[in-house]
Design a protein around this motif. Sequence first.
Motif, PDB file in Angstrom:
ATOM      1  N   LEU A 112      32.299  46.299  41.547  1.00  0.00           N
ATOM      2  CA  LEU A 112      32.765  46.003  42.903  1.00  0.00           C
ATOM      3  C   LEU A 112      32.167  46.994  43.890  1.00  0.00           C
ATOM      4  CD1 LEU A 112      36.558  45.300  42.261  1.00  0.00           C
ATOM      5  CD2 LEU A 112      34.743  43.631  42.683  1.00  0.00           C
ATOM      6  N   SER A 113      31.598  46.486  44.955  1.00  0.00           N
ATOM      7  CA  SER A 113      31.000  47.328  45.976  1.00  0.00           C
ATOM      8  C   SER A 113      30.983  46.554  47.295  1.00  0.00           C
ATOM      9  CB  SER A 113      29.583  47.745  45.577  1.00  0.00           C
ATOM     10  OG  SER A 113      29.015  48.569  46.571  1.00  0.00           O
ATOM     11  N   PRO A 114      32.109  46.567  48.017  1.00  0.00           N
ATOM     12  CA  PRO A 114      32.198  45.804  49.262  1.00  0.00           C
ATOM     13  C   PRO A 114      31.090  46.127  50.266  1.00  0.00           C
ATOM     14  CG  PRO A 114      34.350  46.657  48.642  1.00  0.00           C
ATOM     15  CD  PRO A 114      33.345  47.270  47.708  1.00  0.00           C
ATOM     16  N   LEU A 115      30.659  47.382  50.313  1.00  0.00           N
ATOM     17  CA  LEU A 115      29.597  47.761  51.252  1.00  0.00           C
ATOM     18  C   LEU A 115      28.275  47.059  50.933  1.00  0.00           C
ATOM     19  CD1 LEU A 115      30.270  51.583  51.674  1.00  0.00           C
ATOM     20  CD2 LEU A 115      30.847  49.736  53.254  1.00  0.00           C
ATOM     21  N   ASP A 116      28.075  46.729  49.636  1.00  0.00           N
ATOM     22  CA  ASP A 116      26.860  46.031  49.222  1.00  0.00           C
ATOM     23  C   ASP A 116      27.086  44.528  49.097  1.00  0.00           C
ATOM     24  OD1 ASP A 116      25.384  48.433  48.997  1.00  0.00           O
ATOM     25  OD2 ASP A 116      26.236  48.787  47.004  1.00  0.00           O
ATOM     26  N   GLY A 117      28.262  44.064  49.512  1.00  0.00           N
ATOM     27  CA  GLY A 117      28.562  42.638  49.449  1.00  0.00           C
ATOM     28  C   GLY A 117      28.872  42.131  48.052  1.00  0.00           C
ATOM     29  N   ILE A 118      29.275  43.038  47.149  1.00  0.00           N
ATOM     30  CA  ILE A 118      29.593  42.636  45.778  1.00  0.00           C
ATOM     31  C   ILE A 118      31.106  42.632  45.602  1.00  0.00           C
ATOM     32  CG2 ILE A 118      29.314  43.126  43.320  1.00  0.00           C
ATOM     33  CD1 ILE A 118      26.684  44.581  44.089  1.00  0.00           C
ATOM     34  N   GLY A 119      31.656  41.434  45.548  1.00  0.00           N
ATOM     35  CA  GLY A 119      33.079  41.246  45.315  1.00  0.00           C
ATOM     36  C   GLY A 119      33.304  40.643  43.946  1.00  0.00           C
ATOM     37  N   PRO A 120      34.544  40.317  43.611  1.00  0.00           N
ATOM     38  CA  PRO A 120      34.869  39.758  42.291  1.00  0.00           C
ATOM     39  C   PRO A 120      34.101  38.477  41.964  1.00  0.00           C
ATOM     40  CG  PRO A 120      36.867  40.340  43.478  1.00  0.00           C
ATOM     41  CD  PRO A 120      35.733  40.507  44.432  1.00  0.00           C
ATOM     42  N   ASP A 121      33.792  37.674  42.978  1.00  0.00           N
ATOM     43  CA  ASP A 121      33.087  36.414  42.722  1.00  0.00           C
ATOM     44  C   ASP A 121      31.640  36.622  42.306  1.00  0.00           C
ATOM     45  OD1 ASP A 121      35.374  35.011  43.322  1.00  0.00           O
ATOM     46  OD2 ASP A 121      34.797  34.621  45.403  1.00  0.00           O
ATOM     47  N   GLU A 122      31.070  37.787  42.580  1.00  0.00           N
ATOM     48  CA  GLU A 122      29.693  38.082  42.179  1.00  0.00           C
ATOM     49  C   GLU A 122      29.625  38.657  40.769  1.00  0.00           C
ATOM     50  OE1 GLU A 122      29.765  36.955  45.894  1.00  0.00           O
ATOM     51  OE2 GLU A 122      30.723  38.885  45.522  1.00  0.00           O
ATOM     52  N   LEU A 123      30.772  38.973  40.188  1.00  0.00           N
ATOM     53  CA  LEU A 123      30.830  39.549  38.844  1.00  0.00           C
ATOM     54  C   LEU A 123      31.379  38.515  37.861  1.00  0.00           C
ATOM     55  CD1 LEU A 123      32.362  43.014  39.802  1.00  0.00           C
ATOM     56  CD2 LEU A 123      29.945  42.403  39.604  1.00  0.00           C
ATOM     57  N   LYS A 124      31.299  38.807  36.591  1.00  0.00           N
ATOM     58  CA  LYS A 124      31.782  37.894  35.545  1.00  0.00           C
ATOM     59  C   LYS A 124      33.255  38.164  35.232  1.00  0.00           C
ATOM     60  CE  LYS A 124      27.873  35.830  35.176  1.00  0.00           C
ATOM     61  NZ  LYS A 124      27.736  34.471  35.698  1.00  0.00           N
ATOM     62  N   VAL A 125      34.097  38.151  36.282  1.00  0.00           N
ATOM     63  CA  VAL A 125      35.527  38.441  36.149  1.00  0.00           C
ATOM     64  C   VAL A 125      36.291  37.227  35.619  1.00  0.00           C
ATOM     65  CG1 VAL A 125      37.623  39.094  37.403  1.00  0.00           C
ATOM     66  CG2 VAL A 125      35.453  40.228  37.930  1.00  0.00           C
ATOM     67  N   ARG A 126      36.055  36.061  36.192  1.00  0.00           N
ATOM     68  CA  ARG A 126      36.746  34.844  35.719  1.00  0.00           C
ATOM     69  C   ARG A 126      36.463  34.606  34.243  1.00  0.00           C
ATOM     70  NH1 ARG A 126      35.265  32.978  40.775  1.00  0.00           N
ATOM     71  NH2 ARG A 126      33.341  32.114  39.945  1.00  0.00           N
ATOM     72  N   GLU A 127      35.213  34.814  33.855  1.00  0.00           N
ATOM     73  CA  GLU A 127      34.815  34.629  32.464  1.00  0.00           C
ATOM     74  C   GLU A 127      35.521  35.634  31.552  1.00  0.00           C
ATOM     75  OE1 GLU A 127      31.485  33.155  35.127  1.00  0.00           O
ATOM     76  OE2 GLU A 127      32.854  34.863  35.108  1.00  0.00           O
ATOM     77  N   LEU A 128      35.710  36.861  32.046  1.00  0.00           N
ATOM     78  CA  LEU A 128      36.436  37.875  31.279  1.00  0.00           C
ATOM     79  C   LEU A 128      37.878  37.434  31.039  1.00  0.00           C
ATOM     80  CD1 LEU A 128      36.946  40.702  30.048  1.00  0.00           C
ATOM     81  CD2 LEU A 128      37.350  41.516  32.385  1.00  0.00           C
ATOM     82  N   LEU A 129      38.547  37.008  32.081  1.00  0.00           N
ATOM     83  CA  LEU A 129      39.945  36.582  31.955  1.00  0.00           C
ATOM     84  C   LEU A 129      40.066  35.395  30.995  1.00  0.00           C
ATOM     85  CD1 LEU A 129      41.024  36.907  35.688  1.00  0.00           C
ATOM     86  CD2 LEU A 129      41.437  38.528  33.831  1.00  0.00           C
ATOM     87  N   ALA A 130      39.139  34.462  31.076  1.00  0.00           N
ATOM     88  CA  ALA A 130      39.157  33.298  30.181  1.00  0.00           C
ATOM     89  C   ALA A 130      38.969  33.725  28.732  1.00  0.00           C
ATOM     90  CB  ALA A 130      38.078  32.305  30.593  1.00  0.00           C
ATOM     91  N   ARG A 131      38.078  34.681  28.487  1.00  0.00           N
ATOM     92  CA  ARG A 131      37.846  35.174  27.117  1.00  0.00           C
ATOM     93  C   ARG A 131      39.078  35.860  26.561  1.00  0.00           C
ATOM     94  NH1 ARG A 131      32.726  38.749  26.018  1.00  0.00           N
ATOM     95  NH2 ARG A 131      33.378  38.399  23.877  1.00  0.00           N
ATOM     96  N   VAL A 132      39.704  36.684  27.374  1.00  0.00           N
ATOM     97  CA  VAL A 132      40.880  37.420  26.903  1.00  0.00           C
ATOM     98  C   VAL A 132      41.974  36.439  26.507  1.00  0.00           C
ATOM     99  CG1 VAL A 132      42.730  38.993  27.630  1.00  0.00           C
ATOM    100  CG2 VAL A 132      40.347  39.544  28.154  1.00  0.00           C
ATOM    101  N   GLU A 133      42.172  35.419  27.312  1.00  0.00           N
ATOM    102  CA  GLU A 133      43.211  34.425  27.015  1.00  0.00           C
ATOM    103  C   GLU A 133      42.852  33.577  25.802  1.00  0.00           C
ATOM    104  OE1 GLU A 133      45.822  32.969  30.532  1.00  0.00           O
ATOM    105  OE2 GLU A 133      43.723  32.825  31.175  1.00  0.00           O
ATOM    106  N   ALA A 134      41.606  33.146  25.696  1.00  0.00           N
ATOM    107  CA  ALA A 134      41.211  32.200  24.647  1.00  0.00           C
ATOM    108  C   ALA A 134      40.941  32.849  23.291  1.00  0.00           C
ATOM    109  CB  ALA A 134      39.974  31.425  25.090  1.00  0.00           C
TER     110      ALA A 134
END
Length: 199
Positions: A112-134
């Motif tokens: 995460l780096s808001p100054l560089d325009g990198i938010g959660p949607d630019e990272l593989k966060v959703r995929e991480l949460l899906a893996r942990v659950e599945a």
Amino acid sequence: MPAHPPVVERLIELLQRLPGIGPKTAQRLAFFVLKQPAPAVRELAEALLDVKARVLHCGRCFNITDADPCRICADPGRDPGLLCVVEEPNDLGAMERTGEYRGRYHVLLGALSPLDGIGPDELKVRELLARVEADGVREVILATNPNVEGDATALYLSKLLRPLGVRITRIARGLPVGGDLEYADEVTLSRALEGRREM
């Protein structure tokens, strides 16, 4: 007027685009290439093209690989209940060099780096949460870099992961603050992994 022919100037300019390469180093590299025999230069050029054509991100963990899934995800000897989250593929390589970790990985492809325009949607966060659950993950080790961006990313992920009921740990501070995992030695990384703590 440029001191070198345009083709040499172009090579120097392109080499400067590489991380950590300034004008003097780029010039030294360009002249090194010029001194090499044509087959050696061709081999280097082919290796660059080949790596770009054949290397991809694993569809499961997002590590770099030439086969999907990558060899770590495909290894039945790995503990699927243990998931180490790193920022970049080179961080995964650093963790592997310790020889201490036998779980699986998840590469965020950044921090995460808001100054560089990198938010959660630019990272593989959703995929991480899906893996942990599945995948029945019981522990997530947050091994982001010990800097402002890495700490913010770890804190953000811990808040998202907590409701999933998994144990959340962070690697210990055996690493220098502001440093990158890829530059740490194996002993320091081993101690940081052993000394991880709950978040």
